[in-house]
Design an enzyme around this catalytic site. Structure first.
Site, PDB file in Angstrom:
ATOM      1  N   LYS A 152       0.857  -1.194   0.000  1.00 56.94           N
ATOM      2  CA  LYS A 152       0.000   0.000   0.000  1.00 56.94           C
ATOM      3  C   LYS A 152       0.884   1.231   0.000  1.00 56.94           C
ATOM      4  O   LYS A 152       1.940   1.215   0.615  1.00 56.94           O
ATOM      5  CB  LYS A 152      -0.898   0.019   1.236  1.00 56.94           C
ATOM      6  CG  LYS A 152      -1.834  -1.172   1.368  1.00 56.94           C
ATOM      7  CD  LYS A 152      -3.049  -1.049   0.492  1.00 56.94           C
ATOM      8  CE  LYS A 152      -3.871  -2.331   0.520  1.00 56.94           C
ATOM      9  NZ  LYS A 152      -5.120  -2.293  -0.213  1.00 56.94           N
ATOM     10  N   HIS A 269      -7.369 -13.382  -6.505  1.00 59.95           N
ATOM     11  CA  HIS A 269      -8.093 -12.252  -5.923  1.00 59.95           C
ATOM     12  C   HIS A 269      -9.495 -12.262  -6.510  1.00 59.95           C
ATOM     13  O   HIS A 269      -9.710 -12.797  -7.606  1.00 59.95           O
ATOM     14  CB  HIS A 269      -7.353 -10.949  -6.271  1.00 59.95           C
ATOM     15  CG  HIS A 269      -7.751  -9.794  -5.406  1.00 59.95           C
ATOM     16  ND1 HIS A 269      -8.949  -9.133  -5.568  1.00 59.95           N
ATOM     17  CD2 HIS A 269      -7.110  -9.184  -4.383  1.00 59.95           C
ATOM     18  CE1 HIS A 269      -9.024  -8.160  -4.667  1.00 59.95           C
ATOM     19  NE2 HIS A 269      -7.921  -8.164  -3.927  1.00 59.95           N
TER      20      HIS A 269
HETATM   21  C1  CAP Z   1      -6.900  -5.399   1.484  1.00 62.19           C
HETATM   22  C2  CAP Z   1      -7.138  -5.365   0.006  1.00 62.19           C
HETATM   23  C3  CAP Z   1      -7.995  -6.458  -0.652  1.00 62.19           C
HETATM   24  C4  CAP Z   1      -9.331  -6.690  -0.019  1.00 62.19           C
HETATM   25  C5  CAP Z   1     -10.390  -7.287  -0.893  1.00 62.19           C
HETATM   26  C6  CAP Z   1      -7.728  -4.040  -0.292  1.00 62.19           C
HETATM   27  O1  CAP Z   1      -6.218  -4.230   1.914  1.00 62.19           O
HETATM   28  O2  CAP Z   1      -5.935  -5.412  -0.674  1.00 62.19           O
HETATM   29  O3  CAP Z   1      -8.162  -6.119  -1.996  1.00 62.19           O
HETATM   30  O4  CAP Z   1      -9.060  -7.559   1.011  1.00 62.19           O
HETATM   31  O5  CAP Z   1     -11.363  -7.912  -0.154  1.00 62.19           O
HETATM   32  O6  CAP Z   1      -7.270  -3.393  -1.217  1.00 62.19           O
HETATM   33  O7  CAP Z   1      -8.714  -3.697   0.336  1.00 62.19           O
HETATM   34  P1  CAP Z   1      -6.228  -3.743   3.435  1.00 62.19           P
HETATM   35  P2  CAP Z   1     -11.758  -9.449  -0.348  1.00 62.19           P
HETATM   36  O8  CAP Z   1      -5.549  -4.814   4.215  1.00 62.19           O
HETATM   37  O9  CAP Z   1      -5.465  -2.452   3.471  1.00 62.19           O
HETATM   38  O10 CAP Z   1      -7.654  -3.579   3.830  1.00 62.19           O
HETATM   39  O11 CAP Z   1     -10.566 -10.265  -0.019  1.00 62.19           O
HETATM   40  O12 CAP Z   1     -12.875  -9.631   0.594  1.00 62.19           O
HETATM   41  O13 CAP Z   1     -12.164  -9.603  -1.761  1.00 62.19           O
HETATM   42 MG    MG Z   2      -6.560  -5.052  -2.662  1.00 67.44          MG
END
Ligand code: CAP
Ligand code: MG
Length: 414
Positions: A152, A269
């Site tokens: 990030k 993903h």
């Molecule tokens: C998590 C994440 C994932 C999400 C998607 C994001 O980041 O990389 O894409 O987990 O959800 O961008 O939000 P954070 P899912 O740890 O900063 O929240 O796995 O439920 O599809």
């Molecule tokens: Mg993500």
């Protein structure tokens, strides 16, 4: 509806080896039998009226059969010969079990809750190349949950900055890193430069500490490019690949899992899944996507955070997704379930208590938002996983682990 009664096979024994069996939750003003027959006909032999071209033979052999109605849930069995796996594959499976039916005007809402494939169809798919055991062995991590991060900010870092993030994450003890789903080959972070820089960072971690980690490079792209991009990433030192399965299609996973030139595990993903999985009355349950992702060869799959993190989901639903990753009812290697989305160290004990040790914990903000930076956040996540795996409460473990204490102070615990 004309023909309705002919689609009804309630209380009859259906041969599970020769049918794909689907459960649909239906919201309708019609009789449930009429609604279920409308789905069965639309998705198999029929349309909205009697046909001069539908003869007795092809009707009996090809039509979907309503085999049970339980409240507002209809079970429909589709003959295995309706499916075309050599040409068609998962796209054709989906257009039968999850196709036009969602748009039928007579139904206010409909949700595909579950699908069970016969053994003969499952045998046509190979499943994951590595799965849980393969990934654990590559990472030299036999029992504890894998612990990872998503770099990030989602986009904006250069290859050098991204690699520095991964290096710090590895030095803090994380086993996994990954690109975010929107990172591809943007000018500020070209895929080849990023892949090479990250490979170098992972090598540095290994040579300095002996610690092994992998990082999934996002190779999500057009169908005609996915194999080429994955090969390119592999040739430039990628240790894992990531594919956004719903935007790319299941074929993107299958081609990478089955092509002999690709030797890397595939992180699946599920960006965009909420458009289909979130509404409890309409759409497609995530466990259907999890089943298909395992069939086509995903090694690790996002299953949700069991009602703990930032994304919509519940313990019940996400445990069902996790069960699909692990169940022996599917004749493939087990898929590593990934808990991601708003995860931070304070959630780890709860996640392990809910879902067990065969899990990949993943935190983006929950690593790089730590007061001690990426390395501090990685240490806090690793400490939380160690505590949870040993059955120790986080606040107790935090007494001797500074980074975990800082994380708990900043974010609390679940
Ligand atoms: C998590 C994440 C994932 C999400 C998607 C994001 O980041 O990389 O894409 O987990 O959800 O961008 O939000 P954070 P899912 O740890 O900063 O929240 O796995 O439920 O599809
Ligand atoms: Mg993500």
């Amino acid at each position: 509806m004309e023909y309705e009664e002919r689609y009804l096979h309630l209380n009859e024994r259906i041969d599970v080896d020769s049918h794909v069996i689907c459960k649909y939750k239906v919201t309708t003003d019609m009789k449930m039998t009429t609604a279920a027959a409308a789905i069965a006909t639309e998705q198999s032999t029929g349309t909205w009226t009697k046909l001069s071209t539908l003869n007795e033979d092809n009707f009996l052999k090809r039509s979907g059969k309503v085999t049970a109605i339980d409240g507002n849930v209809a079970t429909i069995a589709f003959p295995v010969e309706d499916f075309s796996l050599d040409i068609g594959g998962v796209p054709q499976i989906l257009s039968i079990i999850a196709g036009n039916l969602f748009g039928l005007d007579a139904l206010q809402a409909v949700r595909l809750e579950e699908v069970v494939f016969p053994k003969s169809m499952l045998r046509e798919f190979k499943g994951p190349k590595y799965g849980i055991d393969g990934m654990r062995s590559m990472l030299k991590r036999p029992t504890k949950p894998l612990v990872g991060t998503i770099v990030k900010p989602k986009i904006g870092l250069t290859p050098k900055e991204t690699a520095e993030y991964v290096y710090e994450a590895g030095m803090g003890g994380l086993t996994n890193g990954k690109d975010d789903e929107t990172l591809s080959n943007q000018k500020f972070c070209p895929l080849i430069d990023r892949t090479e820089a990250i490979a170098d960072a992972i090598d540095r971690v290994k040579s300095e500490t002996g610690h092994v980690m992998m990082h999934a490079i996002n190779v999500s792209t057009n169908g005609h490019q996915v194999l080429e991009v994955a090969e390119m990433a592999q040739d430039h030192g990628a240790t894992e690949l990531m594919v956004d399965v719903l935007t790319c299609g299941f074929g993107a996973i299958q081609v990478l899992a089955e092509d002999p030139s690709i030797k890397l595990p595939i992180h699946v993903h599920r960006t965009m899944h909420g458009a289909m999985t979130r509404n409890p009355e309409h759409g497609i349950s995530m466990n259907v996507f999890a089943t298909l992702a395992r069939m086509v060869g995903g090694d690790a799959l996002h299953v949700g955070t069991f009602g703990v993190g930032k994304m919509k989901g519940s313990a019940e639903e996400d445990l069902a997704n996790k069960d699909i990753c692990l169940t022996k009812n599917l004749p493939y290697k087990r898929v590593m379930p990934v808990a991601s989305g708003g995860v931070h160290p304070g959630m780890i004990k709860k996640l392990v208590d809910l879902a067990g040790l065969d899990l990949q914990m993943q935190a983006g903000g929950g690593v790089s938002g730590h007061p001690g930076g990426v390395r501090g956040g990685a240490k806090a996540m690793s400490q939380a996983v160690d505590a949870a795996a040993a059955g120790i409460e986080l606040d107790v473990y935090a007494k001797d682990h500074k980074e975990l204490a800082q994380a708990l102070q900043k974010w609390g615990s679940a």
